[in-house]
Design a protein around this motif. Structure first.
Motif, PDB file in Angstrom:
ATOM      1  N   THR A   1      21.595  -8.445  43.613  1.00  0.00           N
ATOM      2  CA  THR A   1      20.731  -9.086  42.629  1.00  0.00           C
ATOM      3  C   THR A   1      20.556  -8.171  41.418  1.00  0.00           C
ATOM      4  O   THR A   1      20.959  -7.013  41.436  1.00  0.00           O
ATOM      5  N   ALA A   2      19.939  -8.700  40.385  1.00  0.00           N
ATOM      6  CA  ALA A   2      19.789  -7.967  39.130  1.00  0.00           C
ATOM      7  C   ALA A   2      18.845  -6.779  39.292  1.00  0.00           C
ATOM      8  O   ALA A   2      17.870  -6.830  40.037  1.00  0.00           O
ATOM      9  N   THR A   3      19.147  -5.719  38.575  1.00  0.00           N
ATOM     10  CA  THR A   3      18.272  -4.547  38.542  1.00  0.00           C
ATOM     11  C   THR A   3      17.048  -4.847  37.678  1.00  0.00           C
ATOM     12  O   THR A   3      17.067  -5.775  36.863  1.00  0.00           O
ATOM     13  N   PRO A   4      15.978  -4.062  37.824  1.00  0.00           N
ATOM     14  CA  PRO A   4      14.810  -4.260  36.948  1.00  0.00           C
ATOM     15  C   PRO A   4      15.170  -4.165  35.471  1.00  0.00           C
ATOM     16  O   PRO A   4      14.617  -4.891  34.639  1.00  0.00           O
ATOM     17  N   GLU A   5      16.126  -3.295  35.129  1.00  0.00           N
ATOM     18  CA  GLU A   5      16.535  -3.143  33.740  1.00  0.00           C
ATOM     19  C   GLU A   5      17.201  -4.423  33.218  1.00  0.00           C
ATOM     20  O   GLU A   5      16.944  -4.860  32.091  1.00  0.00           O
ATOM     21  N   GLU A   6      18.044  -5.016  34.051  1.00  0.00           N
ATOM     22  CA  GLU A   6      18.701  -6.256  33.624  1.00  0.00           C
ATOM     23  C   GLU A   6      17.691  -7.397  33.529  1.00  0.00           C
ATOM     24  O   GLU A   6      17.754  -8.215  32.601  1.00  0.00           O
ATOM     25  N   LEU A   7      16.777  -7.457  34.479  1.00  0.00           N
ATOM     26  CA  LEU A   7      15.747  -8.508  34.440  1.00  0.00           C
ATOM     27  C   LEU A   7      14.941  -8.442  33.154  1.00  0.00           C
ATOM     28  O   LEU A   7      14.604  -9.477  32.559  1.00  0.00           O
ATOM     29  N   ALA A   8      14.643  -7.222  32.718  1.00  0.00           N
ATOM     30  CA  ALA A   8      13.870  -7.059  31.486  1.00  0.00           C
ATOM     31  C   ALA A   8      14.678  -7.521  30.270  1.00  0.00           C
ATOM     32  O   ALA A   8      14.122  -8.115  29.340  1.00  0.00           O
TER      33      ALA A   8
ATOM     34  N   ASN B   1      17.389  -9.637  30.387  1.00  0.00           N
ATOM     35  CA  ASN B   1      17.925 -10.990  30.546  1.00  0.00           C
ATOM     36  C   ASN B   1      17.174 -11.708  31.667  1.00  0.00           C
ATOM     37  O   ASN B   1      17.621 -11.726  32.815  1.00  0.00           O
ATOM     38  N   PRO B   2      16.021 -12.319  31.364  1.00  0.00           N
ATOM     39  CA  PRO B   2      15.200 -12.967  32.390  1.00  0.00           C
ATOM     40  C   PRO B   2      15.941 -14.048  33.181  1.00  0.00           C
ATOM     41  O   PRO B   2      15.579 -14.327  34.327  1.00  0.00           O
ATOM     42  N   ARG B   3      16.999 -14.628  32.600  1.00  0.00           N
ATOM     43  CA  ARG B   3      17.731 -15.683  33.302  1.00  0.00           C
ATOM     44  C   ARG B   3      18.498 -15.144  34.507  1.00  0.00           C
ATOM     45  O   ARG B   3      19.018 -15.917  35.312  1.00  0.00           O
ATOM     46  N   SER B   4      18.569 -13.813  34.626  1.00  0.00           N
ATOM     47  CA  SER B   4      19.283 -13.226  35.766  1.00  0.00           C
ATOM     48  C   SER B   4      18.418 -13.168  37.024  1.00  0.00           C
ATOM     49  O   SER B   4      18.890 -12.743  38.079  1.00  0.00           O
ATOM     50  N   ARG B   5      17.167 -13.602  36.928  1.00  0.00           N
ATOM     51  CA  ARG B   5      16.226 -13.408  38.037  1.00  0.00           C
ATOM     52  C   ARG B   5      16.656 -14.078  39.343  1.00  0.00           C
ATOM     53  O   ARG B   5      16.359 -13.587  40.434  1.00  0.00           O
ATOM     54  N   SER B   6      17.338 -15.205  39.246  1.00  0.00           N
ATOM     55  CA  SER B   6      17.727 -15.919  40.466  1.00  0.00           C
ATOM     56  C   SER B   6      19.193 -15.720  40.835  1.00  0.00           C
ATOM     57  O   SER B   6      19.678 -16.328  41.794  1.00  0.00           O
ATOM     58  N   ALA B   7      19.902 -14.857  40.105  1.00  0.00           N
ATOM     59  CA  ALA B   7      21.331 -14.660  40.363  1.00  0.00           C
ATOM     60  C   ALA B   7      21.570 -13.865  41.643  1.00  0.00           C
ATOM     61  O   ALA B   7      20.912 -12.850  41.892  1.00  0.00           O
ATOM     62  N   LYS B   8      22.511 -14.339  42.448  1.00  0.00           N
ATOM     63  CA  LYS B   8      22.914 -13.656  43.672  1.00  0.00           C
ATOM     64  C   LYS B   8      24.430 -13.548  43.712  1.00  0.00           C
ATOM     65  O   LYS B   8      25.140 -14.544  43.552  1.00  0.00           O
ATOM     66  N   LEU B   9      24.919 -12.338  43.928  1.00  0.00           N
ATOM     67  CA  LEU B   9      26.355 -12.071  43.933  1.00  0.00           C
ATOM     68  C   LEU B   9      26.827 -11.732  45.337  1.00  0.00           C
ATOM     69  O   LEU B   9      26.275 -10.853  45.998  1.00  0.00           O
ATOM     70  N   ARG B  10      27.853 -12.429  45.776  1.00  0.00           N
ATOM     71  CA  ARG B  10      28.508 -12.120  47.054  1.00  0.00           C
ATOM     72  C   ARG B  10      29.993 -11.864  46.776  1.00  0.00           C
ATOM     73  O   ARG B  10      30.607 -12.524  45.931  1.00  0.00           O
ATOM     74  N   VAL B  11      30.549 -10.895  47.492  1.00  0.00           N
ATOM     75  CA  VAL B  11      31.937 -10.474  47.275  1.00  0.00           C
ATOM     76  C   VAL B  11      32.662 -10.399  48.607  1.00  0.00           C
ATOM     77  O   VAL B  11      32.101  -9.933  49.610  1.00  0.00           O
ATOM     78  N   ALA B  12      33.903 -10.863  48.627  1.00  0.00           N
ATOM     79  CA  ALA B  12      34.753 -10.756  49.819  1.00  0.00           C
ATOM     80  C   ALA B  12      36.140 -10.310  49.399  1.00  0.00           C
ATOM     81  O   ALA B  12      36.547 -10.479  48.241  1.00  0.00           O
TER      82      ALA B  12
END
Length: 291
Positions: free
Chosen positions: A268-275, A277-288
């Protein structure tokens, strides 16, 4: 001359870190959007390497052709489900990375004529490609009350879906619901505001957008087809923005014998990114990774 995109890509550092783009590689961006991820990845590629980026939205592709000029990027108006055919046309048998960002771009939200923004006085369309399928306004006129309620509950996880559907049907007998602003105003009368700052209309708009674009069916098909395009050691990264998407990504990765899951929990987004870019608050990244 068109202005540069408004979109800020989410989890940009994480995408570059986990996809590990190297000179000469070919990487797929199945959701071009504002071109942020495409740019970051392309800047790491040189020589024969490039990013093949597609989007269903012709406006996004047109903007990318201008704003990504000079970078090793090929763009096309297409769904990520068409990537296997596009690669075949290019004579490519395998790629080194794939990224899907399943969120809306800020450019789409800013377009008054698309209806993605709740306060837009433009048409309530919600289609990624305005030339395909049925606009949301027409869908709301066509469906029965119980069908509207089920759609909003299933795709928006909105517990007050029946109240909203009843109001939609009552309102449309007087005047068609043709703009985003009309629909948002109606939904806000049905759903009390919470303390989290999220607009009460969010879940209803999400549900309609998913239905209009058949998003969940597309994601499921993509997660079956796209891993076959990866070379051994190649990685697929998917950013989702709500539980319906994230659940499908998690299960698809876990149940695919071709893949090793690299992220046991979503990033998920870091506190710095959240500050920033607020739209990143619900972003979830999965990698395979392809075995």
């Amino acid at each position: 001359m068109e202005s540069l995109p408004l979109h800020i890509p989410v989890l940009p550092a994480e995408i570059v870190e986990w996809l590990r783009p190297q000179p000469g590689q070919i990487i797929l961006d199945g959701t071009l959007g504002g071109g942020g991820h495409t740019r970051l990845l392309a800047e790491k590629l040189h020589g024969s390497g490039y990013v093949l980026a597609v989007d269903r939205d012709p406006a996004a592709v047109a903007a990318a052709e201008q704003n990504l000029r000079g970078l090793p990027v090929k763009v096309a108006t297409a769904s990520y489900l068409e990537l296997p055919d596009l690669l075949q046309e290019l004579g490519v048998t395998a790629v080194h990375g794939i990224v899907l960002d399943l969120g809306l771009s800020s450019d789409q939200l800013a377009d008054e004529n698309r209806g993605f923004s709740f306060n837009s006085s433009g048409a309530l369309d919600l289609r990624f490609n305005p030339t395909e399928g049925e606009p949301a306004s027409r869908m709301l006129m066509r469906l029965r009350e119980n069908e509207i309620a089920d759609l909003i509950y299933q795709f928006g996880e909105e517990r007050l879906s029946r109240r909203i559907a009843k109001q939609i049907v009552a309102a449309r007998t007087i005047q068609p619901i043709e703009t985003a602003e009309q629909l948002a105003t109606l939904v806000r009368k049905c759903v009390p505001r919470s303390g989290d700052g999220i607009d009460p209309a969010t879940r209803t708009f999400q549900a309609l957008r998913i239905a209009v674009n058949q998003e969940l069916q597309g994601i499921e098909k993509a997660l079956q087809k796209l891993p076959a395009l990866l070379a051994p050691g190649g990685r697929i990264a998917v950013i989702s923005f709500h539980s319906l998407e994230d659940r499908r990504v998690k299960e698809a990765f876990r149940n695919d014998d071709r893949l090793n899951v690299l992220t046991k929990k979503p990033l998920t987004a870091t506190p710095e990114e959240l500050a920033a870019n607020p739209r990143s608050r619900s972003a979830k990244l999965r990698v395979a990774e392809r075995k």
